[in-house]
Every structure is written in structure tokens, then in C-alpha cells.
Design an enzyme around this catalytic site. Structure first.
Site, PDB file in Angstrom:
ATOM      1  N   LYS A   1       5.431  -4.413  -3.753  1.00 53.65           N
ATOM      2  CA  LYS A   1       6.713  -4.461  -3.502  1.00 53.65           C
ATOM      3  C   LYS A   1       6.809  -4.061  -1.944  1.00 53.65           C
ATOM      4  CE  LYS A   1      10.980  -3.661  -5.231  1.00 53.65           C
ATOM      5  NZ  LYS A   1      11.462  -4.900  -5.977  1.00 53.65           N
TER       6      LYS A   1
ATOM      7  N   HIS B   1      14.748 -37.263  -6.412  1.00 57.48           N
ATOM      8  CA  HIS B   1      13.965 -37.500  -5.313  1.00 57.48           C
ATOM      9  C   HIS B   1      12.427 -37.068  -5.332  1.00 57.48           C
ATOM     10  CE1 HIS B   1      17.650 -39.081  -3.448  1.00 57.48           C
ATOM     11  NE2 HIS B   1      18.129 -38.091  -3.886  1.00 57.48           N
TER      12      HIS B   1
ATOM     13  N   TRP C   1      -3.163  -2.330  -1.377  1.00 55.32           N
ATOM     14  CA  TRP C   1      -2.977  -4.248  -1.612  1.00 55.32           C
ATOM     15  C   TRP C   1      -3.566  -4.537  -0.591  1.00 55.32           C
ATOM     16  CZ3 TRP C   1      -1.206  -8.107   1.224  1.00 55.32           C
ATOM     17  CH2 TRP C   1      -0.956  -9.350   0.529  1.00 55.32           C
TER      18      TRP C   1
ATOM     19  N   GLU D   1       6.370 -15.146 -10.530  1.00 56.28           N
ATOM     20  CA  GLU D   1       5.665 -13.865 -10.317  1.00 56.28           C
ATOM     21  C   GLU D   1       5.355 -13.093 -11.333  1.00 56.28           C
ATOM     22  OE1 GLU D   1       8.281 -11.605  -7.549  1.00 56.28           O
ATOM     23  OE2 GLU D   1      10.120 -11.846  -8.615  1.00 56.28           O
TER      24      GLU D   1
ATOM     25  N   ARG E   1       3.698  -0.623  -4.944  1.00 53.22           N
ATOM     26  CA  ARG E   1       3.337  -0.964  -3.497  1.00 53.22           C
ATOM     27  C   ARG E   1       1.952  -1.661  -3.373  1.00 53.22           C
ATOM     28  NH1 ARG E   1       7.223   1.764   0.604  1.00 53.22           N
ATOM     29  NH2 ARG E   1       5.776   0.371   1.778  1.00 53.22           N
TER      30      ARG E   1
ATOM     31  N   LYS F   1      11.305 -15.306 -10.394  1.00 53.08           N
ATOM     32  CA  LYS F   1      11.000 -14.681 -11.413  1.00 53.08           C
ATOM     33  C   LYS F   1      10.256 -14.841 -12.461  1.00 53.08           C
ATOM     34  CE  LYS F   1      12.534 -11.727  -9.938  1.00 53.08           C
ATOM     35  NZ  LYS F   1      13.145 -11.952  -8.389  1.00 53.08           N
TER      36      LYS F   1
ATOM     37  N   CYS G   1       1.048  -1.067   0.045  1.00 51.90           N
ATOM     38  CA  CYS G   1      -0.207  -0.075  -0.061  1.00 51.90           C
ATOM     39  C   CYS G   1       0.704   1.476   0.061  1.00 51.90           C
ATOM     40  CB  CYS G   1      -0.945  -0.034   1.266  1.00 51.90           C
ATOM     41  SG  CYS G   1      -2.136  -1.371   1.320  1.00 51.90           S
TER      42      CYS G   1
ATOM     43  N   GLU H   1      16.158 -18.440  -7.840  1.00 50.77           N
ATOM     44  CA  GLU H   1      15.818 -17.297  -8.186  1.00 50.77           C
ATOM     45  C   GLU H   1      15.057 -17.041  -9.545  1.00 50.77           C
ATOM     46  OE1 GLU H   1      15.157 -14.516  -6.747  1.00 50.77           O
ATOM     47  OE2 GLU H   1      15.622 -12.969  -7.997  1.00 50.77           O
TER      48      GLU H   1
ATOM     49  N   ASN I   1      -1.969   1.925   5.906  1.00 50.28           N
ATOM     50  CA  ASN I   1      -1.077   0.812   5.609  1.00 50.28           C
ATOM     51  C   ASN I   1      -0.996   0.004   6.960  1.00 50.28           C
ATOM     52  OD1 ASN I   1      -0.606   1.923   3.137  1.00 50.28           O
ATOM     53  ND2 ASN I   1       1.596   2.387   3.336  1.00 50.28           N
ATOM     54  N   GLY I   2      -0.966  -1.228   6.992  1.00 51.73           N
ATOM     55  CA  GLY I   2      -0.701  -2.058   8.146  1.00 51.73           C
ATOM     56  C   GLY I   2      -2.047  -2.931   8.394  1.00 51.73           C
TER      57      GLY I   2
HETATM   58  C1  F6R Z   1      10.816 -11.155  -5.720  1.00 52.64           C
HETATM   59  C2  F6R Z   1      10.853 -10.008  -4.639  1.00 52.64           C
HETATM   60  C3  F6R Z   1      10.318 -10.408  -3.275  1.00 52.64           C
HETATM   61  C4  F6R Z   1      11.187  -9.763  -2.180  1.00 52.64           C
HETATM   62  C5  F6R Z   1      10.848 -10.123  -0.801  1.00 52.64           C
HETATM   63  C6  F6R Z   1      11.702  -9.449   0.345  1.00 52.64           C
HETATM   64  O1  F6R Z   1      10.936 -10.575  -6.876  1.00 52.64           O
HETATM   65  O2  F6R Z   1      10.871  -9.036  -4.935  1.00 52.64           O
HETATM   66  O3  F6R Z   1      10.478 -11.968  -3.080  1.00 52.64           O
HETATM   67  O4  F6R Z   1      12.515 -10.248  -2.703  1.00 52.64           O
HETATM   68  O5  F6R Z   1       9.528  -9.644  -0.552  1.00 52.64           O
HETATM   69  O6  F6R Z   1      11.728  -8.065   0.153  1.00 52.64           O
HETATM   70  P1  F6R Z   1      12.906  -7.153   0.539  1.00 52.64           P
HETATM   71  O7  F6R Z   1      14.082  -7.294  -0.080  1.00 52.64           O
HETATM   72  O8  F6R Z   1      12.410  -5.854   0.335  1.00 52.64           O
HETATM   73  O9  F6R Z   1      12.763  -7.344   2.171  1.00 52.64           O
END
Ligand code: F6R
Length: 610
Positions: free
Chosen positions: A605, A506, A72, A490, A27, A487, A2, A483, A98-99
Site C-alpha cells: 500500500k 481491435h 517492501w 492484484e 505497506r 482488483k 515499507c 478497476e 524507507n525510500g
Molecule cells: C490498487 C491500488 C493501487 C493504488 C495506487 C495509487 O488497488 O491500491 O493501484 O490505487 O498505488 O495509490 P494512492 O491512491 O494512494 O495514490
């Protein structure tokens, strides 16, 4: 998670707020809303993105104070009613939040018994009505009513609140959710993220947990939870507009992928001397003795940052010879971890605001451990609360899928590992020098990878149909496999799994058929022969191999349906190069599938709720 923006000053508030919300949209983007002071409070809000909200606004209104939100969803589905701002029964109070208000259920019951009616499923609406209930009870000072309401709240909040009868102030409060004041000339902003204020001012005041601010156009007063007036430090923002704009790229994610050579050069600047073979990290220089004396390292993080933590585990164990545990921050905090004095925790976070990571660091500190941060956002909660740390200096990362933060985190973990290994004399000078001079070449080698990234177009087109992907890696390439898979899932919504290559036998091998793309990350290190056997096992079951190899690995190239090579480097540094084609592969596939790369569904984010 948010975004909040508030403005009070001489400008048209809705213009500033809409612009700010667009910058914060990464966000959260399921709904958006705004409230402004125009004689009485006007609220416009609804499901959808900020552009939709913008179209709802009256072009002739000229209010100069207001608050806005991009959501969000936590409580209640994304719809018009659940969107913020929420208002009190009299429609005089509007707030954005937010929260999570954890005790909203019981507060709601009490208010319902007093005759208050509720329209949304959110936890936030309770707060608007709770504040009003104190005003009706005679606590007719707006600020006092907010304080009384917050005293009853359990949970977390970043809040901006306005009142129709107090058009010259915005009240902001923080507990567990980031909030800052942008201090301008005859104007003030409040925001959950600096990118919303950077266009107007470079002077910011970060609110701490428990603090409340009364913000006027030319003044602000911050109080602690016991109502003591505080003198707050004003920080200078080092953020340029170029950094938070797309600069000709169709998506922030692509811009950030291509920024990696610069991000790593910035991250290394002034920290390595390849001639002398030394690493200097001012942020941890004072704690080296304690760090070197640690019994073990615990790395705590979430998501992509957790993956960089696993790369860190390989580095610390091989170079520093210290036992390392990498924990999901969200799990660590609830398992009564045996972490205490003599332990060192490294928390890794791009945003510096991830709720679980912050909680893990607080717990470790409480237990007496030394806590170091590897953080991108300067001044963020995690950066401020750790005992010491090293910024990754990757610049703002706005694409929801993390890219340059991953490579910059790995770079910083490598620097810490080398510096510590040299301090403890656990690696030879020769090895340290080799690693450092190779690190210095990484930006150039990243550029070489990016320069031929068009070669990934064909394979991306070929496999955009696939419902599943498997990613395999060994040793330091295993976290790269994780990773790569993250990617892809998501941003393209394709189901993908990352596995240590040998683990495939396994279980996951049962999934392999002639429809299954299997991405292997193969270097030229001691695990290469084993990787070749794993590739043969996939081929025997008609799986389709896409290989990311180190230049010269002809054996794996020959065994693959498609291969992409990256320049050779020290094995420990290979994730910095091998991850880039995986980022581009998922980007291309997501674009082919018509996905919104920067704002993938359900994600946001900076996860500031548990
Ligand atoms: C994936 C992604 C998330 C963040 C995770 C941690 O592309 O962006 O998995 O890595 O939410 O976020 P931070 O690094 O901000 O603590």
C-alpha cells in the site's frame, strides 16, 4: 511502501514496535526487523512477516527504546541480510529506511576504498556506514554525523536511527518519504504512518522534507535542513482503533468493501442539500473562480485512483463542458507536460503519499497551475502541498487492494463536477437536483448490493479456475471495467484486462474462446444497444458472459450466462454501484485460490518510491 516504527519511553519498546509493525504491514511485508537499546544494540531481523520476527525476540529483554521496519524490497531480494535495520561496522548505529538512496553506488565505492565492508545488496547499508565514517572523522556528535551523511545523499528517505552510545535519543529524518512523531506522555513514537501510533497518542507532528528530529522520551526537537530549530504544529489525529482493526472480518479488504455505505455517507455529510439541490465543498470554495476559468483540467493519479480519474473525466466533460486529460502521474512527470497558468490539475490519491503523484503535483505547481487534491489521508504530503482540495473521508484503508477509496473518490469528483457545473451554469437546476438527490440515496443502494452479495458466490466458484478474464464497459462503465480487472489481478494473480467494449474488436477478441470469462458492465444508458451487440460478438465466439447490469436490463440478463443486478441510478453515478460486485467477485476468487487478500505478493500500500 515499507513501514517504520520507533519508540522511546517507559514501555517495553519491542512490544510497541511489533504492534506498530503489524499495523504497518500493509505497506510492505517481505521481511521485518527490529533494533533496540539493551546496554548494547540488539538487532533481530529476517525474511518473512512480522509474526515471524516476533517469534525471534527474547521475551526477557526489557529495552525501552528501539526502531523497527517492515520491508517492501527495492534494492536486493527479500532475504535476512537485506532486511532492515542495517548497522554500521562497529554495530553501534542501527537504522531503518524507507525510500531510495539513488547515489548509493558511488557512496559505497568511496566507503569501500576507505576499508568499509558491505554485506547486503541494499542502498540503506551505505547510510549506516556513511554516518559512522563521519563519527570516525571526529564529527563525534551523533546528530552532526547524520546531517553530514544526509548532505551527501541523493534520493529519498524516511529514516529512524539509533546509536548504542546515545541510548536516550532516536534521530528521524525525512525527504520524500512520510514520517511523523507521535507525542505521548513520557513517551514518543516515530512512524511512517499514523496507524502505528494511534493506540498510544492522538497528538502527532508531521515532518516535512529536509527536516530532522532528535526525539527523546519527553521531548523532541525538529530542525530544518539549515539546522534552524523549528516550532512545529501538533495535529490531533482523528483515527479510532476500530477503524484500523478487522472487526470480525477475515480480511481488511472485505471489511472495507462492506464499509462503503458508511464511507460514502461520511463523504457526503454536510456537503449536499438534496432539498435545495446544492453542493458545498469548503475546501475549494475560495478557488471556484479560478477553477471555473480554467482552460482545461488535468487529472493525475496512479492505479485505482487513476481509474476514478477517468470516471471524473466523463463527469467533468459532460457536466462542466471542460476538456479533461487524465494522466498517469508517473508518465506526466517525465514528458515535460504543457501545463501551466490557466490550467487546473486535480491529483487523486488515497494515501496522499504516492511518489509519482506528489512529483506531478509539484511540477504543475512550479509551472503555475492551480493544483487541487482529492485525498483520503488527512495531513498527508499531497494533502498538504496542494493549493486546495477535498478530503474523501473514507476512513483508513488498510487492505492493499483499494475499494472504498475508489467509490469515495468518485463521489468527491461527482461533487466537484456538480458544484462547478452549477457555478458555471453548464447544467440545469433540474439535472443538478436529480444528481444530488440520487447521490444521497447511494449509501442505501450500496447496502442493497452488499445485502445480496452472496449471489456472487456461485459465479466466483465457477470461474476461480480461469487463467484470464476480460472486462468490458462503455462510457462511464469503462473505468469500472479497468478497476474490476485490476482488483482481480492484484489479489488473485489472474491475468485480467479492462477494455472499452467496442475496442475488443481491435485485438482482444482473438482471445475469446469457450474458456474465457468476459465480465460486462451494462447500464441502461444510451450505450446499452451497442453493448448488446458487443455481448453478441463475444457469445458468437463462445465466450462466457458475466454481466453486471442495472435492474430491469432484461435484454443483457437474457444474453448472459450469469448476471448480477444493481439498483438503478443516474448514469453518471452508476460506477458507485457497479464496481461493488466486481470487488466482491475478485475477493471471492482470491479466497478460493488461497491468496493472501490483504497482502498480495509483490504489492504494498502507498507507493512512496518512483
Ligand atoms: C490498487 C491500488 C493501487 C493504488 C495506487 C495509487 O488497488 O491500491 O493501484 O490505487 O498505488 O495509490 P494512492 O491512491 O494512494 O495514490
Amino acid at each position: 511502501m515499507c513501514g517504520i516504527v520507533g519508540y522511546i519511553g517507559d514501555k517495553k519498546a519491542s512490544d510497541v514496535i511489533i504492534k506498530g509493525l503489524k499495523r504497518l504491514e500493509y505497506r510492505g511485508y517481505d521481511s521485518a526487523g527490529i533494533a533496540y537499546q539493551n546496554g548494547e544494540l540488539q538487532v533481530k531481523k529476517g525474511k518473512g512477516k512480522v509474526a515471524k520476527l516476533e517469534a525471534m525476540l527474547d521475551p526477557n529483554e526489557n529495552a525501552t527504546a528501539g526502531i523497527g521496519h517492515t520491508r517492501w524490497a527495492t534494492h536486493g531480494e527479500p532475504n535476512d541480510v537485506n532486511s532492515h535495520p542495517h548497522t554500521s561496522t562497529s554495530q553501534k548505529i542501527a537504522l531503518v529506511h524507507n525510500g531510495i538512496i539513488e547515489n548509493y553506488g558511488s557512496l559505497k565505492k568511496v566507503l569501500q576504498n576507505k576499508g568499509y565492508e558491505f554485506y547486503s545488496e541494499t542502498d540503506t547499508e551505505v547510510l549506516a556506514k556513511l554516518i559512522e565514517s563521519f563519527l570516525e572523522n571526529g564529527e563525534n556528535e551523533f546528530k552532526k554525523a547524520v546531517q553530514l551523511a544526509l548532505a551527501q545523499v541523493e534520493g529519498t528517505y524516511g529514516l529512524a536511527i539509533i546509536h548504542a552510545d546515545h541510548p536516550d535519543i532516536i534521530i528521524a529524518a525525512r525527504k520524500g518519504s512520510p514520517l511523523l512523531i507521535g507525542v505521548g506522555k513520557n513517551e514518543m513514537l516515530v512512524a511512517s504512518d499514523a496507524s502505528a501510533v494511534a493506540e498510544y497518542t492522538d497528538q502527532v507532528v508531521y515532518l516535512e522534507d529536509g527536516e530532522l528530529a532528535v526525539i527523546e522520551r519527553d521531548n523532541y526537537n525538529v530542525e530544518s535542513s539549515d539546522s534552524t530549530s523549528l516550532i512545529k504544529e501538533v495535529h490531533e489525529l482523528a483515527m479510532s482503533l476500530d477503524e484500523i482493526e478487522k472487526g470480525g472480518y477475515p480480511y481488511f479488504m472485505l471489511k472495507e468493501i462492506f464499509e462503503q455505505p458508511k464511507a460514502i455517507a461520511d463523504c457526503l455529510r454536510g456537503r449536499i442539500d438534496p432539498e435545495k439541490g446544492t453542493v458545498t465543498l469548503g475546501g475549494i470554495a475560495d478557488v471556484m473562480e479560478k477553477l471555473a476559468g480554467a482552460k482545461r483540467l488535468v487529472i493525475a493519479a496512479c492505479g485505482t485512483s487513476w481509474h476514478s480519474g477517468i470516471v471524473g473525466e466523463y463527469l467533468f466533460e459532460s457536466l462542466v463542458k471542460i476538456p479533461v486529460e487524465v494522466e498517469y502521474a508517473s508518465e506526466l512527470r517525465y514528458k515535460e507536460p504543457l501545463i501551466g497558468e490557466g490550467d487546473v490539475m486535480i491529483v487523486i490519491s488515497q494515501s496522499g503519499e504516492t511518489a509519482d503523484t506528489l512529483a506531478a503535483l509539484r511540477q504543475a505547481k512550479e509551472n503555475g497551475a492551480l493544483v487541487l487534491g482529492v485525498v483520503n489521508v488527512v495531513g498527508s504530503s499531497i494533502a498538504r502541498e496542494t493549493d486546495a482540495g477535498v478530503y474523501i473521508h473514507a476512513g483508513p484503508e488498510i487492505g492493499v487492494a483499494s475499494t472504498k477509496a475508489f467509490t469515495a473518490q468518485v463521489t468527491v469528483l461527482t461533487l466537484i463536477a456538480i458544484m462547478l457545473a452549477q457555478y458555471k451554469k453548464s447544467i440545469s437546476d433540474e439535472k443538478a437536483k436529480k444528481l444530488i438527490s440520487e447521490l444521497a440515496l447511494i449509501p442505501e443502494k450500496m447496502q442493497q448490493v452488499l445485502d445480496k452479495s452472496e449471489n456472487l458466490r456461485e459465479v466466483s466458484n465457477l470461474f476461480s479456475y480461469a487463467p484470464n478474464f476480460l472486462y468490458l464497459g462503455r462510457s462511464v462503465s469503462f473505468p469500472v471495467a479497468l478497476e474490476g480487472a485490476l482488483k482481480l489481478k492484484e489479489i488473485s494473480y489472474i491475468h485480467a484486462e479492462g477494455y472499452p467494449a467496442a475496442e475488443m474488436k481491435h485485438g482482444p477478441i482473438a482471445l475469446i474462446d469457450d474458456m474465457m470469462p468476459v465480465v460486462v458492465i451494462a447500464g441502461t444508458n444510451h450505450t446499452n444497444d451497442k453493448m448488446v451487440s458487443n455481448i453478441e460478438e463475444v457469445r458468437a465466439r463462445k465466450g462466457r458472459i458475466i454481466a453486471i447490469v442495472t435492474e430491469g436490463n432484461a435484454e443483457v440478463e437474457d444474453l448472459s450466462e450469469f448476471s448480477f443486478s444493481v439498483p438503478d441510478t443516474e448514469d453518471e453515478l452508476s460506477p458507485l454501484l457497479t464496481v461493488i460486485p466486481l470487488q466482491i467477485l475478485s475477493y471471492n476468487i482470491a479466497v478460493n485460490r488461497g491468496c493472501d487478500v490483504d497482502q498480495p505478493r509483490n504489492l504494498a500500500k502507498s507507493v512512496t518510491v518512483e
